[in-house]
Design an enzyme around this catalytic site. Structure first.
Site, PDB file in Angstrom:
ATOM      1  N   HIS A 174       0.552  -0.991  -0.128  1.00  0.00           N
ATOM      2  CA  HIS A 174       0.085   0.444   0.006  1.00  0.00           C
ATOM      3  C   HIS A 174       1.330   1.493  -0.457  1.00  0.00           C
ATOM      4  O   HIS A 174       2.091   1.339   0.875  1.00  0.00           O
ATOM      5  CB  HIS A 174      -1.344  -0.002   1.326  1.00  0.00           C
ATOM      6  N   GLU A 228       0.980   3.744   1.747  1.00  0.00           N
ATOM      7  CA  GLU A 228       1.433   4.249   3.106  1.00  0.00           C
ATOM      8  C   GLU A 228       2.479   3.672   3.470  1.00  0.00           C
ATOM      9  O   GLU A 228       3.264   3.297   4.002  1.00  0.00           O
ATOM     10  CB  GLU A 228       0.313   3.901   4.052  1.00  0.00           C
ATOM     11  N   CYS A 287      -6.516   2.238   5.785  1.00  0.00           N
ATOM     12  CA  CYS A 287      -6.965   0.592   6.486  1.00  0.00           C
ATOM     13  C   CYS A 287      -5.691   0.438   7.779  1.00  0.00           C
ATOM     14  O   CYS A 287      -5.290   1.036   8.157  1.00  0.00           O
ATOM     15  CB  CYS A 287      -6.207  -0.620   5.402  1.00  0.00           C
ATOM     16  N   CYS A 299      -1.974  -0.423   7.276  1.00  0.00           N
ATOM     17  CA  CYS A 299      -1.837   1.222   7.305  1.00  0.00           C
ATOM     18  C   CYS A 299      -2.031   1.420   8.576  1.00  0.00           C
ATOM     19  O   CYS A 299      -0.742   2.203   8.811  1.00  0.00           O
ATOM     20  CB  CYS A 299      -2.013   1.571   6.173  1.00  0.00           C
TER      21      CYS A 299
END
Length: 154
Positions: free
Chosen positions: A63, A65, A93, A96
């Site tokens: 992801h 992040e 999410c 993260c």
């Protein structure tokens, strides 16, 4: 949000840096990745840029992040990012948010909320208690990019 400060105060530079995160999200879309972008700023300078690469790397943890946190920690030579600000186009999410908490990010600025998978549904928050949390910066642009992406997929 229980353990994070939910601040409405947006710095004059928040829009500029969110625009940079949006550029990263656009790069993700060009690669047929979910268009989420992130940057990390320290002392007014961008020290990390990332966008989703889960399809490209065949890695569910890739992801924006997560990739930005790794790059920032490498740049600074340490795992704690308490003097940094993360700008991300979509609410992180749970995975993260946990990483953001472990990195002790000083400030998190989010574009659009994520009602389905965003961490804000959790209580208590996984963010570090001292993390300043701001949401809604350029929310319309951030959410529109994701909506358009999934509209093309259908």
């Amino acid at each position: 949000m229980n353990s994070a400060k939910n601040s409405k105060e947006i710095n004059f530079s928040d829009n500029y840096f969110m625009q940079q995160a949006l550029k990263e999200a656009e790069k993700a879309a060009e690669k047929d990745e979910v268009p989420i972008g992130a940057i990390i700023v320290s002392a007014g300078q961008i020290i990390a840029r990332a966008h989703n690469l889960t399809e490209t790397l065949n890695d569910v943890t890739a992801h924006a992040e997560m990739l930005a946190i790794t790059a920032a920690a490498e740049t600074l030579g340490g795992k704690y990012l308490n003097n940094c600000t993360l700008y991300v186009t979509m609410e992180p999410c749970i995975m993260c948010a946990g990483a953001i908490g472990w990195a002790q990010m000083g400030r998190v600025v989010v574009g659009a909320p994520d009602d389905k998978r965003g961490f804000s549904r959790l209580s208590p928050s996984p963010l570090h208690p001292k993390t300043e949390y701001i949401t809604g910066v350029m929310a319309d642009k951030c959410s529109q990019l994701v909506k358009e992406f999934f509209k093309k997929k259908r």
